[in-house]
Every structure is written in C-alpha cells, then in structure tokens.
Design a protein around this motif. Structure first.
Motif, mmCIF file in Angstrom:
data_model
loop_
_atom_site.group_PDB
_atom_site.id
_atom_site.type_symbol
_atom_site.label_atom_id
_atom_site.label_comp_id
_atom_site.label_asym_id
_atom_site.label_seq_id
_atom_site.Cartn_x
_atom_site.Cartn_y
_atom_site.Cartn_z
ATOM 1 N N LYS A 2 31.069 -8.234 -14.973
ATOM 2 C CA LYS A 2 32.133 -9.063 -15.514
ATOM 3 C C LYS A 2 33.179 -8.193 -16.206
ATOM 4 N N GLY A 3 34.324 -8.776 -16.468
ATOM 5 C CA GLY A 3 35.370 -8.074 -17.187
ATOM 6 C C GLY A 3 36.339 -9.044 -17.813
ATOM 7 N N ILE A 14 41.975 -3.511 -19.393
ATOM 8 C CA ILE A 14 40.906 -4.201 -18.670
ATOM 9 C C ILE A 14 39.584 -3.652 -19.186
ATOM 10 N N VAL A 15 38.733 -4.532 -19.670
ATOM 11 C CA VAL A 15 37.440 -4.140 -20.224
ATOM 12 C C VAL A 15 36.354 -4.602 -19.262
ATOM 13 N N ILE A 16 35.575 -3.663 -18.752
ATOM 14 C CA ILE A 16 34.506 -3.965 -17.808
ATOM 15 C C ILE A 16 33.166 -3.898 -18.530
ATOM 16 N N ASP A 17 32.383 -4.950 -18.403
ATOM 17 C CA ASP A 17 31.032 -4.975 -18.980
ATOM 18 C C ASP A 17 30.058 -4.343 -18.000
ATOM 19 N N LYS A 43 46.225 -9.604 -13.285
ATOM 20 C CA LYS A 43 46.371 -9.495 -11.834
ATOM 21 C C LYS A 43 45.489 -8.374 -11.275
ATOM 22 N N ALA A 44 45.363 -7.275 -12.024
ATOM 23 C CA ALA A 44 44.589 -6.129 -11.555
ATOM 24 C C ALA A 44 43.084 -6.318 -11.739
ATOM 25 N N LEU A 45 42.678 -7.177 -12.660
ATOM 26 C CA LEU A 45 41.261 -7.327 -13.003
ATOM 27 C C LEU A 45 40.379 -7.669 -11.799
ATOM 28 N N LEU A 49 37.396 -5.218 -10.213
ATOM 29 C CA LEU A 49 36.003 -5.678 -10.170
ATOM 30 C C LEU A 49 35.459 -5.611 -8.739
ATOM 31 N N ALA A 50 36.277 -6.020 -7.768
ATOM 32 C CA ALA A 50 35.838 -5.983 -6.366
ATOM 33 C C ALA A 50 35.590 -4.551 -5.905
ATOM 34 N N ASP A 51 36.489 -3.633 -6.295
ATOM 35 C CA ASP A 51 36.311 -2.230 -5.919
ATOM 36 C C ASP A 51 35.059 -1.637 -6.554
#
Length: 392
Positions: A2-3, A14-17, A43-45, A49-51
C-alpha cells in the motif's frame, strides 16, 4: 503493498508501506521524491505501486544529466578509439552539457531534446553533426536505463531536424590534372595521387604499409588507419569498420609512381644513417610516419600557388579528393557498386545517397546509349515492324 501521499515542507511525497521489520516488528516505509503538486503525486502513486509489484520500479536518481554524460564519457574511453572518443568529448562538453546538463536525469523530457536539436544546435551545426549528438545521447540514456538510473530512454521519442546535405566541391578532370601537375615535386606527392586515384581516406593513406601494396597484381589492401593517441602522438590501428577493410585496384600510372617511390625509400635507407624505416608508403625523409598537419600544410601550399596564378581555381578540402575520385568514376560510367567497394562504404545505399547529384546525368547518358526505346531499337526499326508477335 500500500501507499499514500504525504506532505513534508512545501512538497508532497509518495510513501510506500513495506513489509514489517523481522526484529522490531515495525512497518518500514519508503519515501519517494518530492512533488510540487499533490495531484502529481496522486497520479504517480498507482503507477509506482504497480511497478513495485512487478519488480520493474527504478528508484529515481538525483544525478544531473551532466553527471550522467560525464560518467558515460569515462566508460566510453576504453571501448572506442581515442580519436572517436575525442569527438564524443567535444560534442558532450561543447554542445550537450552547456544546454541540458543542469536538468535532473529523471526529469529530462523529449521536449528538452527537441529544443536542443531544433532551436539551439540547428543554427550552429550541420544536420549530420546533430545526428551524432543524438546518437551519443541515445546511447548514454540506454546505458542509464540498464544501470537503473532512469526508467526509459526519452530520446527515442524525438524527431531529428531535416536539412540540406553537407555540400562538397569536386574537381573535374582538367582541374585535378592542374593540381597533380603542380604537386608533382612535393615531398608527399604520392599521398595526393593515392587520394585522387583510389578514393582512400587520409587516415588510410597515412597508415598504408608497403607490404599492403602488390605491384604485380596492381592492388592496394586497406587494413589500417592513422589515429591520434592519448599522449598526443599517433598510432596505427585497425580500420574503424569491416567494410573499410578492402582491396583497391590501382591504375598503371599509380603503380609506376609507387615503384619509383619504393626505390627512393631503399636509397634513403642506404645513404642516410638517421633513417628509421616505418615501413609505410607515405613517410618523412627519415622514414618516420607523416602527421596529418604536415600533409595538410603541404596540400594547402600547393593550392595557394595555383590560386596565386588562377584566383578562380576551386579550393577544395583534402577529403574532397575522395569525392572527386568517386564523382569522376561515376561520370565515366563505372557501376556504383564498384565505387562503393573502392570507397569502403558500408552499403551501396550510402554511395548512391552521397553522390545522388551525379546520377541524373548518368541516367541521361545511359538512355542516349540505349537508343530510342527500352528495347534498344530506333524509331525507324519500330515503325517497320507492323506485325509484332503477341505473347499470351
């Protein structure tokens, strides 16, 4: 995985957990680059996450394009010849870095390169030079993708400017003869003769070995080239491409001149204690290799003498002797394939494209020689044949 988007100072991140730490049990977080606007981060989140889920994510580098290009130059030092590398260095430091070097590599956009090619460099450089700039940038960005510094190569989306081909001047048969007559007593006359009668490049002429000349078969074998070395001197190395390695048939007159030259070398070796035979066809009076500057100095001195008597005489570059050779062969009806082989072009397309201005005249000459029709018949012969045979 998640992020979310979080604000820190004046920027959005953008913060990624990530997975929890096995020891502390705390969840790790990864903060990614600052965005000026929240909507850009949102927009970038999902893309990031997919990458990350696919394992394709490349963490953005903070390197500027200047740093990326300088690293590229350093790596290229060991994979190309020194002379080639010096041309890369000049283009990078003179035209690329001053104009787009301060942009962060990850923020470089196709628009930046479009403006570089079309607005900044087009008024200064030839289209062929701009293409070289593009090739260097494209190669550098490809490497950056492999190194994981940028996600993709933005140069692939940029169209290059179109312009007129680099023009060159050539001499006709009479003008070439005037030059050769004026140069016959020059120390390096045989170099000028080889350029005009074989179409060899200057670097190939200066590196041509006597062992690569077969006087009986009347053939010169091009195998090596004179190049600059890192210490400011010279070196004799293999030719740049496979197509440059080639045999060239010699005119009988050229063979006679070379026979006399080789006899002269033998006499110099016998009568001069300071003579150090380099084994080259073109060499100094003491047997050492001839540098391009010395050759050019003599070449332009000859032109100066000719133009002093005849100011209208065309002043062409040394490399235009190669173009003169090709043009005269084509005008004489020699097939472009033969010209391609003599010049060492990679394909006949290069030859035809380079000398396309000569071809219309050749077409007219061929049609005149064929007759009045595609069959080679004259008009009177066609009119006599009232009952042509039909094939079904």
């Amino acid at each position: 995985m998640k992020g979310h988007v979080a604000k820190k100072g004046n920027k959005y991140y953008i913060v990624i957990d990530l997975e929890r730490d096995e020891i502390t049990g705390k969840r790790k977080q990864k903060w990614l680059s600052g965005y000026e606007k929240k909507r850009d981060a949102n927009k970038a989140l999902p893309i990031i996450l997919a990458d990350l889920m696919k394992g394709n994510y490349v963490e953005p580098t903070k390197k500027t394009f200047r740093e990326l290009m300088l690293n590229y130059l350093e790596d290229k030092k060991t994979s190309v010849k020194h002379g080639t590398w010096k041309s890369y260095e000049w283009l990078v430091k003179t035209h690329i870095i001053p104009n787009v070097g301060n942009i962060q590599a990850i923020k470089l956009k196709p628009q930046h390169l479009h403006d570089l090619y079309h607005k900044i460099l087009f008024p200064k450089l030839s289209v062929s030079s701009i293409k070289k700039v593009h090739v260097i940038i494209h190669d550098a960005l490809n490497r950056a993708v492999v190194w994981g510094l940028v996600t993709h190569n933005v140069s692939q989306y940029v169209d290059l400017p179109q312009g007129q081909k680099t023009k060159f001047l050539v001499w006709n048969e009479q003008q070439l003869q005037i030059f050769l007559d004026a140069a016959k007593d020059d120390q390096y006359f045989e170099a000028f003769e080889l350029a005009a009668s074989t179409g060899m490049r200057q670097s190939e002429i200066l590196a041509l070995s006597r062992t690569d000349i077969d006087l009986k078969r009347k053939v010169a074998s091009v195998r090596q080239a004179y190049t600059l070395s890192e210490d400011g001197g010279h070196s004799i190395q293999d030719t740049k491409t496979e197509s440059s390695v080639r045999p060239i048939a010699l005119f009988p007159h050229t063979v006679e001149l070379l026979e006399k030259l080789f006899e002269k070398h033998e006499n110099q070796k016998t009568n001069n204690k300071l003579y150090k035979d380099s084994g080259l066809v073109i060499q100094t009076s003491v047997g050492t290799p001839v540098g391009p500057r010395n050759l050019m100095r003599n070449y332009y001195k000859i032109l100066d003498r000719i133009q002093k008597e005849n100011p209208e005489f065309p002043r062409i570059r040394f490399q235009d002797l190669r173009h003169t050779h090709a043009t005269l062969l084509l005008k004489a009806g020699i097939h472009p394939k033969i010209v391609q082989e003599r010049l060492g072009h990679s394909s006949i397309t290069v030859t035809i494209d380079t000398y396309s201005h000569v071809l219309p005249n050749l077409q007219e000459a061929v049609l005149n020689n064929m007759g009045d029709s595609i069959t080679g018949s004259s008009r009177s012969e066609i009119q006599k044949d009232d009952n042509p045979t039909l094939f079904e």
